[in-house]
Design a protein around this motif. Structure first.
Motif, PDB file in Angstrom:
ATOM      1  N   ARG A 342       0.980  -1.138   0.015  1.00  0.00           N
ATOM      2  CA  ARG A 342       0.018   0.233  -0.077  1.00  0.00           C
ATOM      3  C   ARG A 342       0.953   1.191  -0.045  1.00  0.00           C
ATOM      4  O   ARG A 342       0.564   2.317  -0.672  1.00  0.00           O
ATOM      5  N   THR A 343       2.103   1.486   0.852  1.00  0.00           N
ATOM      6  CA  THR A 343       3.002   2.255   0.883  1.00  0.00           C
ATOM      7  C   THR A 343       3.519   2.541  -0.494  1.00  0.00           C
ATOM      8  O   THR A 343       3.568   3.848  -0.885  1.00  0.00           O
ATOM      9  N   ILE A 344       3.830   1.587  -1.229  1.00  0.00           N
ATOM     10  CA  ILE A 344       4.695   1.842  -2.426  1.00  0.00           C
ATOM     11  C   ILE A 344       3.470   2.307  -3.586  1.00  0.00           C
ATOM     12  O   ILE A 344       3.976   3.523  -4.198  1.00  0.00           O
ATOM     13  N   ILE A 345       2.373   1.775  -3.567  1.00  0.00           N
ATOM     14  CA  ILE A 345       1.431   2.220  -4.611  1.00  0.00           C
ATOM     15  C   ILE A 345       0.956   3.693  -4.308  1.00  0.00           C
ATOM     16  O   ILE A 345       0.812   4.611  -5.206  1.00  0.00           O
ATOM     17  N   ASP A 350       2.136   7.273  -9.893  1.00  0.00           N
ATOM     18  CA  ASP A 350       2.152   7.514 -11.276  1.00  0.00           C
ATOM     19  C   ASP A 350       3.416   6.256 -11.864  1.00  0.00           C
ATOM     20  O   ASP A 350       3.520   6.271 -13.098  1.00  0.00           O
ATOM     21  N   ALA A 351       3.589   5.339 -11.020  1.00  0.00           N
ATOM     22  CA  ALA A 351       4.393   4.189 -11.505  1.00  0.00           C
ATOM     23  C   ALA A 351       3.415   3.242 -11.917  1.00  0.00           C
ATOM     24  O   ALA A 351       2.263   3.232 -11.479  1.00  0.00           O
ATOM     25  N   THR A 435      -5.933   1.070  -2.085  1.00  0.00           N
ATOM     26  CA  THR A 435      -4.882   2.031  -2.433  1.00  0.00           C
ATOM     27  C   THR A 435      -5.534   2.849  -3.171  1.00  0.00           C
ATOM     28  O   THR A 435      -6.816   2.824  -3.565  1.00  0.00           O
ATOM     29  N   CYS A 436      -4.934   3.864  -3.568  1.00  0.00           N
ATOM     30  CA  CYS A 436      -5.354   5.048  -4.487  1.00  0.00           C
ATOM     31  C   CYS A 436      -5.342   4.486  -5.995  1.00  0.00           C
ATOM     32  O   CYS A 436      -5.938   5.030  -6.976  1.00  0.00           O
TER      33      CYS A 436
END
Length: 755
Positions: A342-345, A350-351, A435-436
């Motif tokens: 979740r933190t990564i996304i 934009d990745a 997540t977003c």
């Protein structure tokens, strides 16, 4: 009648008539682009202006509709736009989102070039292809233009371009100072510009758990430490070789980041700004960024919350992983790993896509392979594709793998459990959907090849696969039959192609011959594309040019690419000697891969591993001789006074001289070690006079080895082109020059204190 760009280019025969010549006065050249064209299409128009100015001295106007005063038109369009029936336009050629069309024709007596893409970035690639038609060649360091400026013309071409490989990755960042982890955005921007011209369409942006590119806050425990290159440091001192390259730097470091003494918070903030800037800039050039991280090891600061935390045996020992008491179905571990995802996304929305490896050789999870198989079978019916016995049988036959069948079996067992863990995480409704980007796409990295038959059943719809068959390109060639087992029809698969292998180290290397064999096999097996694996990049112009070409033209050969590049950059007289240098370089790359792959692996022991009595080994003597033959050939390339040509030739001369000198340094080290051993033997035999004499000789020879190392590194510094070269100089100053300097000083002190 004029055709508006940005529309489907359906051109009736009554309007557009092909002609044998398409010359035009350069008084009024118009680039026609739609007013509301997407940013990449507008950028393509500005790039076309730039190339026309540089090639022909033409100042082309960008207009939204052609004028009666124009002498020639270049129409930039996107094939999917609605043309409007009033223009009488016929059906366009069918283009994929990556396809593009270049077509020379005439309209109302005027020469016209159609530059049409299936998407805005494909239109940009069409512009770059047109520049190549004009003779421009793209190196990683910049463009090379034809020597003579001609009168403006439109080349005769009528061709649709579609890629043979739709996924064309460039490995960004990394984990060693000899790679692009030391790149700031000032370094990345021109590199990404060149990658766009070479039609790469994805970069890999990675974050190891100890790097400052992802801040974690898990169960109230906040990350409080990060570093680069596994915590190693590379000071810049006045006495080091290559000092003039580093300006006022006190330590080699990423210029976008503060040094560690600034504190974790500032370092992490800068690291995330750097990643965002990299992702944003890549996107502005039509390149997507895939963020890659781990969900099975964590920064050491989280030891208190990681169940049964164990230190991971890796350089620096900076991370921890769950221990043998933890099962892959642990809710506690899933919560922690889910927080990472979740933190990564949410940090990098934009990745796209997001990549995670499944590999683990933890003993506890390796032992749970049967349980993991049964759990996967319950949910995905994997036994309908293969059997567990067959997976283990195939792993046991992988005797040509590094460390042989035992390692292959461990990997198959551990990856089976890791695959269960990752699939369980990705399907958890409380992780990605919260997540977003609830529909984020997954890339699974490096599963054991024995698991290929079950992947299409287990991986979520829309997932991709990245595989690593072996560490080296030559090693993959030996095992290329593995590609026949990849589920390429069901899961888009990317093969990692080593173009500069870190295990090989800092010596020059060239792998294009192996890449040629592999790309043919990849096409046969239906793989979607490739991802480069590299650290230093200055050697890569020949091999990257090959990959850029074969991605669109499967008939491309290394020799044709070499010839074209050398002729365009250095002239016809340079082709024969430079190709001979490349042949010798490929030969020595293959030889070193066979007998000493880790010869210059960038770790503290990279030079002192050679401090042992004896002479230069036969293999190393032959390696040096092959590099010397390459050097002799490169020196035959005539210098023309043209800056880019002479820079190309001088780089290879310096790079190959560096290789020869590196082996000279190894030889000098062994001579000094032999004298030291003789001194120790004489002392044990009670001959103190002989011992002191040999000790003095060892000190003198060590000083000579130190001087040889200094000059070797200076040679590389003399042809440095980018921060991977600077990082290599800094690395060798720390791991080659300083250890020899300290050894020489120690031997001299022993000699002075000897009775």
């Amino acid at each position: 009648m004029f055709i508006r760009p940005g529309y489907s280019l359906r051109l009736t025969a009554s309007i557009l008539l092909l002609c044998a010549a398409s010359s035009a006065r350069a008084d009024s050249i118009e680039i026609v682009a739609a007013k509301d064209a997407p940013q990449l299409q507008q950028f393509a128009a500005s790039e076309l202006q730039h190339y026309l100015k540089r090639l022909f001295g033409v100042t082309a106007s960008v207009v939204t509709a052609p004028t009666a005063q124009s002498d020639a038109l270049l129409l930039l369009g996107i094939s999917t736009d609605d043309p409007g029936t009033s223009l009488g336009l016929a059906s366009p050629p069918t283009l994929s989102d990556q396809g593009f069309l270049l077509r020379t024709t005439r309209l109302n007596g005027k020469p016209v070039m159609l530059i049409v893409g299936g998407s805005p970035r494909a239109t940009m690639w069409a512009v770059y292809e047109l520049a190549e038609q004009y003779g421009v060649r793209y190196l990683l360091s910049g463009d090379v233009f034809p020597t003579d400026q001609k009168e403006f013309y439109l080349p005769q071409v009528d061709k649709v371009f579609e890629p043979a490989f739709r996924l064309r990755w460039w490995k960004g960042m990394g984990d060693f100072a000899i790679g692009t982890e030391g790149y700031g955005m000032a370094d990345y921007r021109p590199l990404i510009d060149q990658l766009a011209k070479l039609k790469f369409n994805r970069i890999r942006v990675g974050s190891g758990p100890s790097q400052p590119f992802l801040h974690l806050d898990i169960h109230g425990v906040k990350q409080n430490f990060a570093t680069l290159w596994y915590g190693e440091h590379f000071p810049i001192t006045d006495d080091m070789p290559g000092r003039k390259l580093f300006g006022t730097e006190k330590e080699f470091w990423n210029p976008d980041l503060p040094l560690p003494e600034a504190g974790y918070e500032k370092l992490a903030e800068a690291g995330q700004r750097h990643c965002h800037a990299l992702i944003d800039y890549a996107r502005s050039r039509g390149i997507e960024a895939s963020f890659v991280a781990s969900v099975t090891d964590f920064p050491k600061g989280f030891s208190s919350i990681i169940p049964d935390a164990q230190t991971v045996n890796q350089l620096g020992s900076l991370t921890v992983a769950p221990g043998p008491k933890v099962r892959p179905d642990s809710p506690e571990l899933a919560d922690i790993a889910g927080t990472v995802i979740r933190t990564i996304i949410n940090t990098y929305p934009d990745a796209e896509p997001y990549g995670f490896p499944v590999g683990t050789e933890w003993r506890s999870w390796t032992d749970l392979y049967e349980w993991a198989w049964n759990e996967l079978d319950k949910q995905y019916h994997v036994s309908q594709a293969t059997s567990l016995d067959e997976i283990l049988r195939r792993a046991s036959q992988r005797t040509d793998y590094p460390d042989g069948a035992p390692r292959a079996i461990r990997e198959a067992k551990g990856d089976l459990t890791g695959l269960y863990f990752l699939a369980r995480l990705w399907s958890n409704p409380d992780i990605v959907p919260k997540t977003c980007k609830p529909h984020a796409r997954l890339v699974v990295y490096e599963p054991a090849e024995e698991l290929y038959p079950i992947l299409s059943r287990v991986l979520p719809k829309g997932s991709e696969l990245v595989i690593v068959v072996d560490y080296t390109a030559i090693g993959i060639v030996r095992r290329r039959s593995v590609l026949e087992t990849v589920p390429a029809k069901d899961v888009p698969t990317t093969l990692v192609l080593p173009v500069h292998e870190d295990n090989f180290g800092v010596l020059p290397q060239l792998t294009t011959g192996s890449l040629h064999i592999l790309t043919r096999q990849m096409l046969k097996c239906g793989l979607a594309g490739f991802c480069t694996r590299q650290w230093m990049i200055s050697d890569l112009d020949p091999s990257v040019a090959y990959l850029a070409k074969v991605a669109w033209n499967p008939d491309t050969t290394p020799e044709a690419v070499y010839t074209d590049q050398v002729r365009a950059v250095c002239g016809q007289d340079a082709v024969a000697p430079m190709l001979e240098a490349f042949r010798q370089l490929e030969a020595v790359t293959a030889a070193i891969e066979r007998h000493d792959l880790g010869i210059t692996f960038p770790v503290p022991s990279m030079m002192m591993r050679h401090w042992s009595p004896g002479t230069l080994s036969k293999d190393h003597a032959e390696d040096r001789e092959t590099y010397r033959r390459a050097l002799v050939a490169a020196k035959k390339v005539p210098l023309t006074g043209r800056p880019e040509a002479d820079a190309y030739a001088r780089y290879w001369v310096g790079r190959l001289q560096f290789a020869v000198s590196y082996f000279d340094t190894i030889e000098a080290v062994k001579k000094a070690a032999t004298a030291e051993q003789a001194a120790q033997d004489a002392k044990r035999n009670g001959d103190l006079a002989a011992s002191k004499a040999k000790l003095a000789e060892a000190a003198t020879l060590a000083k000579a080895a130190q001087a040889s190392a200094f000059q070797t590194i200076e040679t590389l510094a003399g042809v440095a082109k980018n921060r991977t070269d600077l990082g290599t100089v800094a690395t060798m100053a720390e791991y080659v020059y300083r250890p020899l300097k300290h050894k020489a000083e120690d031997l001299r002190a022993q000699c002075n204190n000897a009775p």
